[in-house]
Each structure stands twice: as C-alpha cells, then as structure tokens.
Design a protein around this motif. Structure first.
Motif, PDB file in Angstrom:
ATOM      1  N   ALA A  79       2.722   9.845  16.339  1.00 40.06           N
ATOM      2  CA  ALA A  79       2.199  10.589  15.196  1.00 40.06           C
ATOM      3  C   ALA A  79       0.697  10.380  15.074  1.00 40.06           C
ATOM      4  O   ALA A  79       0.200   9.253  15.238  1.00 40.06           O
ATOM      5  CB  ALA A  79       2.889  10.143  13.912  1.00 40.06           C
ATOM      6  N   ASP A  80      -0.029  11.460  14.789  1.00 40.58           N
ATOM      7  CA  ASP A  80      -1.467  11.400  14.548  1.00 40.58           C
ATOM      8  C   ASP A  80      -1.674  11.501  13.032  1.00 40.58           C
ATOM      9  O   ASP A  80      -1.686  12.601  12.465  1.00 40.58           O
ATOM     10  CB  ASP A  80      -2.168  12.550  15.266  1.00 40.58           C
ATOM     11  N   LEU A  81      -1.820  10.353  12.364  1.00 37.57           N
ATOM     12  CA  LEU A  81      -1.916  10.345  10.907  1.00 37.57           C
ATOM     13  C   LEU A  81      -3.173  11.039  10.406  1.00 37.57           C
ATOM     14  O   LEU A  81      -3.158  11.667   9.346  1.00 37.57           O
ATOM     15  CB  LEU A  81      -1.873   8.907  10.391  1.00 37.57           C
ATOM     16  N   GLU A  82      -4.264  10.925  11.152  1.00 38.56           N
ATOM     17  CA  GLU A  82      -5.505  11.550  10.717  1.00 38.56           C
ATOM     18  C   GLU A  82      -5.365  13.068  10.691  1.00 38.56           C
ATOM     19  O   GLU A  82      -5.828  13.738   9.769  1.00 38.56           O
ATOM     20  CB  GLU A  82      -6.648  11.144  11.659  1.00 38.56           C
ATOM     21  N   ARG A  83      -4.712  13.613  11.701  1.00 30.35           N
ATOM     22  CA  ARG A  83      -4.590  15.069  11.808  1.00 30.35           C
ATOM     23  C   ARG A  83      -3.356  15.602  11.087  1.00 30.35           C
ATOM     24  O   ARG A  83      -3.416  16.647  10.423  1.00 30.35           O
ATOM     25  CB  ARG A  83      -4.510  15.467  13.293  1.00 30.35           C
ATOM     26  N   ASP A  84      -2.223  14.901  11.192  1.00 32.91           N
ATOM     27  CA  ASP A  84      -0.949  15.445  10.726  1.00 32.91           C
ATOM     28  C   ASP A  84      -0.297  14.644   9.600  1.00 32.91           C
ATOM     29  O   ASP A  84       0.867  14.872   9.271  1.00 32.91           O
ATOM     30  CB  ASP A  84       0.046  15.516  11.906  1.00 32.91           C
ATOM     31  N   GLY A  85      -1.032  13.693   9.035  1.00 34.01           N
ATOM     32  CA  GLY A  85      -0.452  12.896   7.964  1.00 34.01           C
ATOM     33  C   GLY A  85      -0.333  13.668   6.661  1.00 34.01           C
ATOM     34  O   GLY A  85      -1.140  14.550   6.366  1.00 34.01           O
ATOM     35  N   TYR A  86       0.697  13.341   5.873  1.00 38.14           N
ATOM     36  CA  TYR A  86       0.868  13.909   4.535  1.00 38.14           C
ATOM     37  C   TYR A  86       0.102  13.017   3.553  1.00 38.14           C
ATOM     38  O   TYR A  86       0.662  12.136   2.911  1.00 38.14           O
ATOM     39  CB  TYR A  86       2.344  13.976   4.165  1.00 38.14           C
ATOM     40  N   HIS A  87      -1.186  13.256   3.460  1.00 38.50           N
ATOM     41  CA  HIS A  87      -2.037  12.439   2.605  1.00 38.50           C
ATOM     42  C   HIS A  87      -1.697  12.723   1.140  1.00 38.50           C
ATOM     43  O   HIS A  87      -1.628  13.865   0.703  1.00 38.50           O
ATOM     44  CB  HIS A  87      -3.508  12.739   2.891  1.00 38.50           C
ATOM     45  N   GLY A  88      -1.464  11.661   0.387  1.00 41.40           N
ATOM     46  CA  GLY A  88      -1.091  11.823  -1.008  1.00 41.40           C
ATOM     47  C   GLY A  88       0.405  11.709  -1.248  1.00 41.40           C
ATOM     48  O   GLY A  88       0.853  11.681  -2.398  1.00 41.40           O
ATOM     49  N   ILE A  89       1.206  11.642  -0.179  1.00 39.18           N
ATOM     50  CA  ILE A  89       2.652  11.435  -0.302  1.00 39.18           C
ATOM     51  C   ILE A  89       2.953   9.972   0.015  1.00 39.18           C
ATOM     52  O   ILE A  89       2.722   9.513   1.134  1.00 39.18           O
ATOM     53  CB  ILE A  89       3.442  12.342   0.654  1.00 39.18           C
ATOM     54  N   GLY A  90       3.455   9.235  -0.978  1.00 42.90           N
ATOM     55  CA  GLY A  90       3.747   7.827  -0.770  1.00 42.90           C
ATOM     56  C   GLY A  90       2.478   6.978  -0.826  1.00 42.90           C
ATOM     57  O   GLY A  90       1.383   7.468  -1.111  1.00 42.90           O
ATOM     58  N   PRO A  91       2.617   5.667  -0.545  1.00 37.27           N
ATOM     59  CA  PRO A  91       3.870   4.994  -0.165  1.00 37.27           C
ATOM     60  C   PRO A  91       4.825   4.863  -1.354  1.00 37.27           C
ATOM     61  O   PRO A  91       4.396   4.823  -2.500  1.00 37.27           O
ATOM     62  CB  PRO A  91       3.403   3.625   0.317  1.00 37.27           C
ATOM     63  N   PHE A  92       6.134   4.826  -1.030  1.00 42.44           N
ATOM     64  CA  PHE A  92       7.169   4.660  -2.041  1.00 42.44           C
ATOM     65  C   PHE A  92       7.845   3.311  -1.836  1.00 42.44           C
ATOM     66  O   PHE A  92       8.244   2.981  -0.711  1.00 42.44           O
ATOM     67  CB  PHE A  92       8.211   5.770  -1.938  1.00 42.44           C
ATOM     68  N   ARG A  93       7.965   2.561  -2.911  1.00 44.25           N
ATOM     69  CA  ARG A  93       8.632   1.264  -2.855  1.00 44.25           C
ATOM     70  C   ARG A  93       9.942   1.377  -3.639  1.00 44.25           C
ATOM     71  O   ARG A  93       9.934   1.692  -4.835  1.00 44.25           O
ATOM     72  CB  ARG A  93       7.752   0.180  -3.459  1.00 44.25           C
ATOM     73  N   PHE A  94      11.078   1.149  -2.952  1.00 42.51           N
ATOM     74  CA  PHE A  94      12.397   1.273  -3.559  1.00 42.51           C
ATOM     75  C   PHE A  94      13.024  -0.104  -3.738  1.00 42.51           C
ATOM     76  O   PHE A  94      12.982  -0.939  -2.825  1.00 42.51           O
ATOM     77  CB  PHE A  94      13.312   2.129  -2.681  1.00 42.51           C
ATOM     78  N   ALA A  95      13.617  -0.331  -4.910  1.00 43.81           N
ATOM     79  CA  ALA A  95      14.344  -1.580  -5.147  1.00 43.81           C
ATOM     80  C   ALA A  95      15.504  -1.670  -4.166  1.00 43.81           C
ATOM     81  O   ALA A  95      16.264  -0.714  -3.992  1.00 43.81           O
ATOM     82  CB  ALA A  95      14.846  -1.631  -6.578  1.00 43.81           C
ATOM     83  N   GLY A  96      15.642  -2.816  -3.527  1.00 44.55           N
ATOM     84  CA  GLY A  96      16.630  -2.964  -2.467  1.00 44.55           C
ATOM     85  C   GLY A  96      18.043  -2.648  -2.885  1.00 44.55           C
ATOM     86  O   GLY A  96      18.776  -1.946  -2.169  1.00 44.55           O
ATOM     87  N   ALA A  97      18.479  -3.143  -4.052  1.00 41.79           N
ATOM     88  CA  ALA A  97      19.865  -2.944  -4.481  1.00 41.79           C
ATOM     89  C   ALA A  97      20.164  -1.468  -4.679  1.00 41.79           C
ATOM     90  O   ALA A  97      21.208  -0.965  -4.250  1.00 41.79           O
ATOM     91  CB  ALA A  97      20.134  -3.721  -5.760  1.00 41.79           C
ATOM     92  N   GLU A  98      19.261  -0.740  -5.336  1.00 40.57           N
ATOM     93  CA  GLU A  98      19.452   0.684  -5.598  1.00 40.57           C
ATOM     94  C   GLU A  98      19.471   1.477  -4.293  1.00 40.57           C
ATOM     95  O   GLU A  98      20.314   2.365  -4.089  1.00 40.57           O
ATOM     96  CB  GLU A  98      18.329   1.192  -6.506  1.00 40.57           C
ATOM     97  N   TYR A  99      18.550   1.158  -3.412  1.00 44.30           N
ATOM     98  CA  TYR A  99      18.419   1.849  -2.129  1.00 44.30           C
ATOM     99  C   TYR A  99      19.672   1.656  -1.280  1.00 44.30           C
ATOM    100  O   TYR A  99      20.243   2.609  -0.755  1.00 44.30           O
ATOM    101  CB  TYR A  99      17.184   1.306  -1.420  1.00 44.30           C
ATOM    102  N   ARG A 100      20.108   0.403  -1.150  1.00 40.49           N
ATOM    103  CA  ARG A 100      21.283   0.124  -0.315  1.00 40.49           C
ATOM    104  C   ARG A 100      22.549   0.735  -0.901  1.00 40.49           C
ATOM    105  O   ARG A 100      23.385   1.270  -0.173  1.00 40.49           O
ATOM    106  CB  ARG A 100      21.445  -1.392  -0.127  1.00 40.49           C
ATOM    107  N   ALA A 101      22.696   0.682  -2.224  1.00 43.20           N
ATOM    108  CA  ALA A 101      23.902   1.232  -2.858  1.00 43.20           C
ATOM    109  C   ALA A 101      24.006   2.734  -2.619  1.00 43.20           C
ATOM    110  O   ALA A 101      25.086   3.259  -2.336  1.00 43.20           O
ATOM    111  CB  ALA A 101      23.891   0.929  -4.350  1.00 43.20           C
ATOM    112  N   ALA A 102      22.871   3.444  -2.734  1.00 44.55           N
ATOM    113  CA  ALA A 102      22.889   4.899  -2.545  1.00 44.55           C
ATOM    114  C   ALA A 102      23.288   5.269  -1.118  1.00 44.55           C
ATOM    115  O   ALA A 102      24.147   6.127  -0.896  1.00 44.55           O
ATOM    116  CB  ALA A 102      21.523   5.479  -2.893  1.00 44.55           C
ATOM    117  N   LEU A 103      22.679   4.600  -0.135  1.00 47.17           N
ATOM    118  CA  LEU A 103      22.965   4.947   1.251  1.00 47.17           C
ATOM    119  C   LEU A 103      24.350   4.483   1.693  1.00 47.17           C
ATOM    120  O   LEU A 103      25.061   5.200   2.408  1.00 47.17           O
ATOM    121  CB  LEU A 103      21.892   4.367   2.167  1.00 47.17           C
ATOM    122  N   ARG A 104      24.764   3.319   1.246  1.00 46.87           N
ATOM    123  CA  ARG A 104      26.072   2.823   1.656  1.00 46.87           C
ATOM    124  C   ARG A 104      27.212   3.609   1.030  1.00 46.87           C
ATOM    125  O   ARG A 104      28.335   3.576   1.532  1.00 46.87           O
ATOM    126  CB  ARG A 104      26.193   1.338   1.319  1.00 46.87           C
TER     127      ARG A 104
END
Length: 360
Positions: A131-156
C-alpha cells in the motif's frame, strides 16, 4: 470509557444485484458490515462499491478464517500487518482494488476492560501487495481504538452461530407463486444470475413448513387471486416465517428484480445509504445519508405491453434530500422509478399529480 475509544459493532448489509439493459448483471451480495460509532464504516469511504470479507455466501470455514484474522489469531494476509476490510463484490480479487488497514493490539486502558484492545489504522486503497499511504491512504479515517471485550464479542458471535451478529441470518431465496410458468421462469433465471435462489410453485400446499422458513420473500405473479394470496400468506404465518411479499405486476423483469432486492435488504433503514424515494408531479425526491452516486431509471409498459426503460439521472448526490426532474415521456401512464446506489435500491410508483412536499 476513555474518550479515545470508539464503539465497534456489526450489522447486516446488502450490495444489491442488477440486471442491465444490455443483458449484463452484477451479483447480489449479503454481508456483515462494520459499524463504527454507530455508523457504517463503508459509508465513511465515499461512494465505494464493495463488501466486507464477512459475506454470507462463503463457506463456514472461510468465514471463520476471516473472523479469526480480524481477531489477530492468524498471520496478516498482506505485508505490514494489513488486513482486507472491504473488497470487490464480484471477484474479491485484490487487483480490482480493496480497502485495507493495519490491525494491531494495544494495551487496554482504564478499568473494566478484558484483555488487549484493538486498533485499526492507516486505511488505504490497495491494488497490489504493498500500500502507498501517501498516494492512496484514506487521510482522516481513523485510527480507531476498540475495547477488546466489545470487539471480540461482536466478531465471535459470527462463529457462535448468531448469523450476522444481529440475530438475523439473511434468507437469499425467493418463492415465485403463479400459473404463468414462462414469465416466472424468466424472473427466476434473472434472480439466479444475481446469486439469489428462486423457486416456482403454483401454491404452497405441498411445501414443507421447514422449507417455507428458508424464503426471504414471496412474489405473486399475475393471475393469483385474493383467495390464493391469502392461502399463501396463511401458510407462511403457520410456519412462523416473516416473509416479505412482492406483487409481480407489471411483469417487467428488471423492475421486479429491483423490488425483490429492496424486500431482501436486511439492514435497518437508519443505516442505509439510500433512505427515501417518492415520485410525483414530474419530480422524484431522493434522500441519501452520505455522498454517493445515484442512478434513476423509469420502467413502464406501453399500450402494446412492451417494456419501456429510460435512464433519468446518473450523478453524485451530497447527503440530504434532493429533487430530481423526471422526463414526462418516460413516466406517463402506470410507471415506476428505481433509485440505485452502491449499497441499496428503492422502487416507487409514479403518482400523477402534485409533487410531494420538499424540505430544504
């Protein structure tokens, strides 16, 4: 929860298929979308025709592998710890382009957390291994920090048999009821080309109760009277199946496909990109929740019962409600307007009278 945390969730979503005027088609795809702070992550990425890797039509083993990858229980498929977030709905080939992001663990902060948090960062549009972040990055999207318990529960929840994470597994089969087998066969062929299962029956008398529960919609063809319709509805009710009902008139295949796609969309209205369509008085009112390309198409039968289709509009609309002029020649008589975006489709009958009220 500290301010830097972002909520993570999953929601059912649909990428509707389509029968084009030249006979081509694009696939119908049901998938599970990522919901970040209560809003679809896909909609934050402008007008993108893509699906997440959590698709309902992949084998369970592949779905499980995708989930475990997002949980960082397997090695990243792309260099730099990058994972595919959204990909091509037709072939899922990286060469067609995909949204990727680095996913990593981070030490949990605050109290009440369960294990490490997860961070999604450095979103980019990627067409090869790097990936070329300078050319193709979604600037302004993220970073997103997710609480581990919520994240794991949703995916599992996807691995635990909860379907789409919202307790509702998509039913991608349609029952076509009617006596005109040739007309229904054309519709069934069109649906199957999009990846939607379709069965034809004269009634539901000989269909097992468990089989009825597999349908997401029932379509009544021409010639099916009130008594027959009531009997079919009763059969589905006795089976405990909440099925959408679609009237198969007029018998215009692309129009019926659009109406069925709308009926099969499992996503809640507030999380859709296309939320409103009305047509009257020479204008259509369209409402969208994010900037996206919208196409308007008119369908009708002429006096000789020939299908007439006219493209009315094709352009990018900003979030909000818009009034679009209709060609009077394309919507005379009994006619319908279909609005499409990359993530949804709506159908409206054209009312011949004063235009609906419009808020500015």
């Amino acid at each position: 929860m500290p301010a830097e945390y972002t909520t993570f969730g999953l929601a059912p979503a649909t990428r509707p298929g389509e029968i084009a005027a030249d006979g081509g088609h694009r696939l119908h795809r049901d998938f599970v979308d990522f919901v970040v702070d209560g809003r679809s992550l896909l909609f934050r990425l402008a007008d993108l025709d893509a699906v997440s890797p959590l698709a309902s039509d992949v084998p369970p083993a592949i779905l499980a592998a995708q989930v475990r990858g997002l949980l960082l229980e397997s090695e990243a498929p792309l260099p730099g710890g990058r994972y595919l977030i959204y990909g091509c709905p037709e072939c899922e080939d990286l060469a067609c382009g995909a949204v990727t992001a680095v996913i990593e663990r981070a030490h949990a902060r605050g109290t009440g957390t369960d294990g490490a948090d997860y961070v999604w960062r450095d979103f980019a549009w990627q067409t090869d291994a790097h990936a070329d972040l300078e050319r193709d990055g979604y600037h302004g999207i993220g970073p997103f920090r997710f609480a581990g318990a919520e994240y794991r529960a949703a995916l599992r929840s996807l691995l635990d048999g909860d379907g789409d994470g919202d307790g509702r597994a998509p039913r991608r089969r349609v029952l076509l009821v009617g006596a005109r087998a040739a007309a229904l066969a054309r519709l069934a062929a069109a649906l199957r080309a999009l990846g939607i299962g379709a069965d034809i029956a004269g009634d539901t008398v000989h269909i097992h109760t468990g089989e009825l529960c597999q349908y997401g919609a029932v379509v009544f063809g021409t010639g099916v009277g009130p008594a027959e319709r009531a009997a079919v509805r009763g059969a589905f009710e006795r089976a405990g199946a909440d099925v959408a009902r679609v009237d198969g008139t007029p018998p215009i295949v692309p129009l019926l496909v659009a109406r069925i796609e709308q009926a099969l969309d499992p996503g809640p209205v507030e999380r859709r990109r296309l939320t409103r369509l009305t047509a009257a008085g020479g204008a259509a009112d369209v409402e969208v929740t994010s900037a996206c390309r919208v196409r308007l198409t008119a369908h009708r039968l002429d006096r000789l019962h020939r299908t007439r289709t006219r493209e009315l509009f094709d352009g990018v609309l900003e979030p909000g409600r818009h009034r679009l002029a209709l060609d009077a020649r394309a919507v005379k008589g009994e006619s319908f307007v279909v609005a499409r975006t990359a993530g949804g489709v709506l159908v409206a009958a054209v009312a011949h009278g004063e235009p609906p009220g419009h808020r500015r």
